[in-house]
Design a protein around this motif. Structure first.
Motif, PDB file in Angstrom:
ATOM      1  N   ARG A 189     -13.005  51.599   1.240  1.00  0.00           N
ATOM      2  CA  ARG A 189     -13.345  50.532   2.183  1.00  0.00           C
ATOM      3  C   ARG A 189     -12.084  49.976   2.851  1.00  0.00           C
ATOM      4  O   ARG A 189     -12.054  49.751   4.066  1.00  0.00           O
ATOM      5  CB  ARG A 189     -14.095  49.425   1.440  1.00  0.00           C
ATOM      6  N   ASN A 191     -10.702  52.492   5.384  1.00  0.00           N
ATOM      7  CA  ASN A 191     -11.549  52.551   6.583  1.00  0.00           C
ATOM      8  C   ASN A 191     -11.348  51.329   7.463  1.00  0.00           C
ATOM      9  O   ASN A 191     -11.361  51.428   8.694  1.00  0.00           O
ATOM     10  CB  ASN A 191     -13.015  52.699   6.182  1.00  0.00           C
ATOM     11  N   GLU A 192     -11.155  50.181   6.832  1.00  0.00           N
ATOM     12  CA  GLU A 192     -10.896  48.963   7.607  1.00  0.00           C
ATOM     13  C   GLU A 192      -9.548  49.055   8.317  1.00  0.00           C
ATOM     14  O   GLU A 192      -9.409  48.626   9.461  1.00  0.00           O
ATOM     15  CB  GLU A 192     -10.948  47.740   6.696  1.00  0.00           C
ATOM     16  N   GLU A 193      -8.540  49.604   7.641  1.00  0.00           N
ATOM     17  CA  GLU A 193      -7.232  49.774   8.265  1.00  0.00           C
ATOM     18  C   GLU A 193      -7.310  50.716   9.466  1.00  0.00           C
ATOM     19  O   GLU A 193      -6.590  50.543  10.454  1.00  0.00           O
ATOM     20  CB  GLU A 193      -6.236  50.315   7.240  1.00  0.00           C
ATOM     21  N   ARG A 216      -9.824  51.037  11.407  1.00  0.00           N
ATOM     22  CA  ARG A 216     -10.696  50.513  12.468  1.00  0.00           C
ATOM     23  C   ARG A 216      -9.912  50.062  13.695  1.00  0.00           C
ATOM     24  O   ARG A 216     -10.367  50.237  14.829  1.00  0.00           O
ATOM     25  CB  ARG A 216     -11.538  49.356  11.928  1.00  0.00           C
ATOM     26  N   MET A 268      -9.357  53.040  15.740  1.00  0.00           N
ATOM     27  CA  MET A 268     -10.602  53.555  16.313  1.00  0.00           C
ATOM     28  C   MET A 268     -11.117  52.676  17.451  1.00  0.00           C
ATOM     29  O   MET A 268     -11.812  53.155  18.343  1.00  0.00           O
ATOM     30  CB  MET A 268     -11.663  53.687  15.222  1.00  0.00           C
ATOM     31  N   ASP A 269     -10.770  51.388  17.417  1.00  0.00           N
ATOM     32  CA  ASP A 269     -11.219  50.461  18.467  1.00  0.00           C
ATOM     33  C   ASP A 269     -10.161  50.214  19.541  1.00  0.00           C
ATOM     34  O   ASP A 269     -10.396  49.451  20.473  1.00  0.00           O
ATOM     35  CB  ASP A 269     -11.601  49.113  17.839  1.00  0.00           C
ATOM     36  N   GLN A 281      -7.145  58.050  16.778  1.00  0.00           N
ATOM     37  CA  GLN A 281      -8.335  57.638  16.036  1.00  0.00           C
ATOM     38  C   GLN A 281      -9.457  57.206  16.988  1.00  0.00           C
ATOM     39  O   GLN A 281     -10.641  57.418  16.697  1.00  0.00           O
ATOM     40  CB  GLN A 281      -7.987  56.519  15.057  1.00  0.00           C
ATOM     41  N   ARG A 282      -9.107  56.613  18.122  1.00  0.00           N
ATOM     42  CA  ARG A 282     -10.122  56.283  19.135  1.00  0.00           C
ATOM     43  C   ARG A 282     -10.710  57.575  19.697  1.00  0.00           C
ATOM     44  O   ARG A 282     -11.924  57.678  19.928  1.00  0.00           O
ATOM     45  CB  ARG A 282      -9.498  55.441  20.245  1.00  0.00           C
ATOM     46  N   ARG A 292     -13.180  58.775  17.112  1.00  0.00           N
ATOM     47  CA  ARG A 292     -14.357  57.908  17.007  1.00  0.00           C
ATOM     48  C   ARG A 292     -15.309  58.107  18.180  1.00  0.00           C
ATOM     49  O   ARG A 292     -16.543  58.123  18.013  1.00  0.00           O
ATOM     50  CB  ARG A 292     -13.916  56.444  16.938  1.00  0.00           C
ATOM     51  N   ASP A 345     -19.169  59.170  17.690  1.00  0.00           N
ATOM     52  CA  ASP A 345     -20.265  58.322  18.143  1.00  0.00           C
ATOM     53  C   ASP A 345     -21.144  59.011  19.184  1.00  0.00           C
ATOM     54  O   ASP A 345     -22.322  58.657  19.337  1.00  0.00           O
ATOM     55  CB  ASP A 345     -19.722  57.012  18.713  1.00  0.00           C
ATOM     56  N   ILE A 353     -12.768  61.135  10.309  1.00  0.00           N
ATOM     57  CA  ILE A 353     -13.662  60.235  11.042  1.00  0.00           C
ATOM     58  C   ILE A 353     -14.985  60.910  11.394  1.00  0.00           C
ATOM     59  O   ILE A 353     -16.052  60.296  11.323  1.00  0.00           O
ATOM     60  CB  ILE A 353     -12.946  59.717  12.308  1.00  0.00           C
TER      61      ILE A 353
END
Length: 323
Positions: free
Chosen positions: A121, A124-126, A128, A131-132, A141-142, A145, A149, A171
């Protein structure tokens, strides 16, 4: 495998063609916490696992104290590169059935599983933030992602590259076995178009996508002509960092920063225009919010397509958070 995972209530990590044997939303499927789990576990059940470079030949980042139980249908693989405590020659699926028949399992979830889940967890938060990210050049990572998606649950993904495939594999998760294909234990870059064409012929109604590095794209890029001539559509997406990334990192580690002979590529090369010239669909992507619309256009084109996505080279190695 799902029944065994639920009986043992233990973390399960999937490698290479094993990906998809558990769906990504299964409570005992783990991915990001692999480094912690392999470095600290006391017993490892290795089912059909080769101790090759993808697992540090069974030595890098793996606990020296842990006991290893290795199951493989081919006895020649037992103990290769890493000694094991128990070697079982047999089909992993049948061995799992036998373990369950003998009552393998625990009543309560071990605290160890909770520890690995917490690390999963956290990692995955790190990830994010990457990814965003709306940064330009595009955060790798974006890049991954956006592909994740967009794709249908039954899409086949071919990984053909180095760092960009390592990042994407952390991912983009397969939901069924055989829906993730990669260069395998010998690292045979260039397999992308041949694997993609075969996958599209096997499952013509489903999406087929290649995650490319710019170096690996160049190895067999002319096979786009084969796909276009034979009307076999797929979409290749290049994570273009202008380098043979893994080679560059290794050379600079040996010889110093900026001293990486024959590892630099030009991110300005029109790989997308090459595919267009062969009769396919091509598009260059430089903004993160352009990735999804470009994927839509590429799949809607009905021909073999290439999206040339410019990613931030400085983040490639750092973003690969599996370690």
């Amino acid at each position: 495998l799902a029944a065994l995972a639920e009986a043992l209530k233990a973390p399960v990590f999937l490698n290479s063609l094993g990906r998809g044997c558990l769906p990504p939303d299964h409570p005992y499927f783990f991915s990001a916490a692999r480094k912690l789990a392999l470095s600290k576990c006391d017993v490892l059940l290795a089912l059909g696992v080769d101790w090759d470079f993808r697992l540090g030949f069974g030595r890098k980042n793996l606990s020296e104290e842990m006991q290893v139980i290795q199951v493989d249908v081919d006895g020649a693989h037992i103990g290769r590169n890493r000694p094991v405590d128990v070697g079982i020659v047999g089909d992993p699926g049948r061995v799992i059935e036998q373990l369950l028949a003998e009552g393998a399992g625990v009543a309560e979830e071990p605290s160890w599983t909770a520890e690995v889940r917490d690390d999963e967890r956290r990692r995955n938060e790190e990830a994010r933030a990457g990814m965003d990210s709306d940064a330009v050049p595009i955060h790798p990572q974006r890049f991954a992602r956006e592909i994740r998606d967009f794709l249908d649950p039954d899409a086949t993904v071919v990984g053909d590259g180095g760092d960009i495939v390592g990042i994407s594999a952390s991912i983009i998760n397969a939901r069924n076995p055989g829906y993730w294909l990669d260069p395998g234990p010998f690292g045979c870059l260039g397999v992308g178009p041949s694997f993609a064409m075969a996958a599209k012929l096997a499952r013509p109604q489903t999406q087929v996508l290649i995650v490319y590095g710019d170096g690996s794209f160049g190895l067999n890029a002319m096979e786009y002509e084969s796909a276009i001539r034979q009307d076999i559509p797929f979409v290749g997406v290049i994570g273009n960092d202008g380098a043979w990334g893994q080679i560059k990192v290794a050379q600079e580690a040996l010889y110093g920063e900026g001293n990486a002979p024959a590892s630099v590529l030009s991110s300005d090369v029109g790989y997308d225009r090459m595919v267009e010239g062969l009769g396919g669909y091509g598009e260059r992507v430089t903004e993160p919010d352009q990735i999804r619309p470009a994927l839509e256009r590429a799949f809607d084109s009905g021909v073999a397509a290439c999206l040339n996505v410019i990613v931030d080279a400085s983040l490639m190695k750092r973003a690969s958070y599996l370690g």
